[in-house]
Design a protein around this motif. Structure first.
Motif, short mmCIF file in Angstrom:
data_model
loop_
_atom_site.label_atom_id
_atom_site.label_comp_id
_atom_site.label_asym_id
_atom_site.label_seq_id
_atom_site.Cartn_x
_atom_site.Cartn_y
_atom_site.Cartn_z
N UNK A 93 0.83 -1.21 0.00
CA UNK A 93 0.00 0.00 0.00
C UNK A 93 0.87 1.26 0.00
N UNK A 94 0.50 2.22 -0.79
CA UNK A 94 1.24 3.47 -0.83
C UNK A 94 0.89 4.33 0.38
N UNK A 95 1.50 5.50 0.47
CA UNK A 95 1.22 6.37 1.62
C UNK A 95 0.06 7.33 1.36
N UNK A 96 -0.68 7.09 0.27
CA UNK A 96 -1.93 7.78 0.00
C UNK A 96 -3.04 6.75 0.04
N UNK A 97 -3.91 6.84 1.05
CA UNK A 97 -4.96 5.86 1.25
C UNK A 97 -6.30 6.50 0.88
N UNK A 98 -6.91 6.04 -0.18
CA UNK A 98 -8.18 6.57 -0.65
C UNK A 98 -9.30 5.66 -0.16
N UNK A 99 -9.89 6.04 0.95
CA UNK A 99 -10.96 5.27 1.59
C UNK A 99 -12.07 6.24 1.96
N UNK A 100 -13.27 5.96 1.55
CA UNK A 100 -14.37 6.88 1.80
C UNK A 100 -14.62 7.07 3.29
N UNK A 101 -14.90 8.32 3.67
CA UNK A 101 -15.35 8.57 5.03
C UNK A 101 -16.69 7.88 5.24
N UNK A 102 -17.10 7.73 6.48
CA UNK A 102 -18.34 7.04 6.80
C UNK A 102 -19.51 8.02 6.72
N UNK A 103 -20.30 7.90 5.71
CA UNK A 103 -21.49 8.74 5.57
C UNK A 103 -22.55 8.29 6.58
N UNK A 104 -23.50 9.13 6.82
CA UNK A 104 -24.53 8.83 7.82
C UNK A 104 -25.32 7.58 7.49
N UNK A 105 -25.42 7.24 6.22
CA UNK A 105 -26.17 6.05 5.81
C UNK A 105 -25.32 4.79 5.84
N UNK A 106 -24.03 4.93 6.12
CA UNK A 106 -23.13 3.78 6.10
C UNK A 106 -23.47 2.83 7.25
N UNK A 107 -23.49 1.52 6.95
CA UNK A 107 -23.86 0.53 7.95
C UNK A 107 -22.92 0.54 9.14
N UNK A 108 -21.69 0.96 8.94
CA UNK A 108 -20.69 0.97 10.01
C UNK A 108 -20.81 2.19 10.92
N UNK A 109 -21.51 3.20 10.47
CA UNK A 109 -21.55 4.49 11.16
C UNK A 109 -22.32 4.41 12.47
N UNK A 118 -23.06 7.02 16.29
CA UNK A 118 -23.27 8.43 16.64
C UNK A 118 -22.00 9.03 17.24
N UNK A 119 -21.03 9.27 16.37
CA UNK A 119 -19.77 9.90 16.77
C UNK A 119 -19.34 10.81 15.63
N UNK A 120 -18.95 12.06 15.90
CA UNK A 120 -18.71 13.01 14.82
C UNK A 120 -17.50 12.74 13.95
N UNK A 121 -16.52 11.99 14.45
CA UNK A 121 -15.28 11.82 13.67
C UNK A 121 -14.86 10.35 13.62
N UNK A 122 -15.79 9.47 13.45
CA UNK A 122 -15.51 8.03 13.42
C UNK A 122 -14.65 7.68 12.21
N UNK A 123 -13.62 6.88 12.42
CA UNK A 123 -12.74 6.46 11.34
C UNK A 123 -13.19 5.10 10.77
N UNK A 124 -12.98 4.87 9.47
CA UNK A 124 -13.36 3.60 8.86
C UNK A 124 -12.55 2.44 9.43
N UNK A 125 -13.24 1.33 9.66
CA UNK A 125 -12.58 0.14 10.19
C UNK A 125 -11.49 -0.35 9.24
N UNK A 126 -11.67 -0.17 7.94
CA UNK A 126 -10.69 -0.62 6.95
C UNK A 126 -9.32 -0.01 7.21
N UNK A 127 -9.28 1.27 7.53
CA UNK A 127 -8.01 1.95 7.77
C UNK A 127 -7.35 1.45 9.04
#
Length: 308
Positions: free
Chosen positions: A167-183, A185-194
């Motif tokens: 993996x390079x040092x640029x990680x393109x992973x979508x932020x968690x939108x409100x409709x995301x199943x992983x989301x 109630x936290x304002x700055x939740x990070x994706x589990x993938x990262x």
């Protein structure tokens, strides 16, 4: 089993770090407040700049003795504070990478007086040259078309072709939108993938991950899912309840890693069960995060459209 292992303490990290023995942590992975004025139910993200940097240095100095000599540290931050924080850490450790997380934010609205900020900055630091790093655990597989293009005899049997690329040092992973199943109630939740990528690369199976600012509990979930131990702290009791709910959910069977008892270790203990609302055996119903009035913050020159 140590009393602090696989526990998240609902208390200030600076007050609770005494629970963790020195030299017992394989990986510090943490996402502290960025000082952008977010509402976490307290004023931790609303400090004068000098106070914020002094506080950051304080918790770093308190946490580093807990790290093993071959351990690593990942820290999330913003471009606004990264230069000062990284220089401070480089006086104590060796910097290996500056990772850019491209949040895939669509270009809609935002500031008209500067370029839109769509990334977070992550620093990877180590204590010494023989730090633990498992590249094979996080390689990204090549697609069939790429493999076919590398079908010449000199590539046959090449490990990198079969297992994937670094993996390079640029990680393109979508932020968690409100409709995301992983989301949650936290304002700055990070994706589990990262977070899982960091854990698998920089903490050995069965090792221990420390997060001083657990928030929604993603670090603990990632450690549990990949067969690592976890420990950490979260000051907001509402977030403690959220992460307790997340840890009560069974991990995907394919993510139990080398530790089949991972689910059994998923529990949260409060600092003082006698004074804390407590965490019942059955997960409580989800509730909205308590909103407290945020302290007034001087407006910045440009609108704040950053997501921590």
């Amino acid at each position: 089993m140590s009393a602090w292992l696989d526990q998240v303490f609902c208390e200030d990290a600076l007050e609770g770090l005494h629970r963790i023995p020195d030299g017992s942590i394989d990986l510090i992975l943490t996402d502290p407040p960025y000082n952008l004025g977010k509402d976490y139910g307290n004023a931790s993200d609303q400090q004068p700049v000098d106070d914020f940097l002094a506080w950051t240095e304080q918790w770093v100095d308190a946490a580093l003795p807990k790290l093993k000599e071959n351990g690593s540290l990942y820290i999330f931050t913003t471009w606004r504070s990264a230069p000062e924080i990284f220089v401070m850490l480089k006086r104590r450790m060796t910097m290996i990478n500056e990772i850019i997380w491209d949040r895939r934010v669509p270009s809609m609205g935002g500031t008209v007086r500067s370029f839109t900020s769509v990334h977070d900055t992550i620093g990877l630091f180590v204590r010494r040259k023989d730090y633990y790093f498992d590249l094979d655990a996080v390689r990204i597989p090549y697609d069939a078309e790429t493999k076919k293009a590398r079908s010449r005899s000199i590539f046959i049997g090449a490990k990198w072709l079969e297992q994937g690329y670094n993996p390079k040092d640029l990680w393109s992973v979508s932020r968690l939108h409100r409709q995301h199943a992983e989301r949650v109630d936290h304002p700055t939740q990070k994706p589990l993938e990262i977070i899982e990528r960091m854990v698998k690369a920089s903490c050995p199976p069965g090792g221990v991950v420390l997060d001083l600012f657990m928030g929604s509990g993603t670090t603990a979930v990632a450690a549990r899912n990949t067969g690592r131990h976890f420990t950490g702290f979260e000051l907001n009791p509402d977030y403690c309840r959220i992460l307790a709910e997340r840890l009560a959910e069974p991990p995907p069977a394919e993510q139990l890693g080398s530790d089949p008892k991972a689910r059994g270790r998923s529990k949260v203990r409060a600092t003082d069960p006698g004074s804390d609302p407590g965490f019942p055996a059955a997960p409580p119903k989800k509730r909205a995060v308590r909103k407290t009035p945020a302290r007034a913050v001087a407006p910045s020159a440009a609108p704040n459209n950053e997501l921590e």
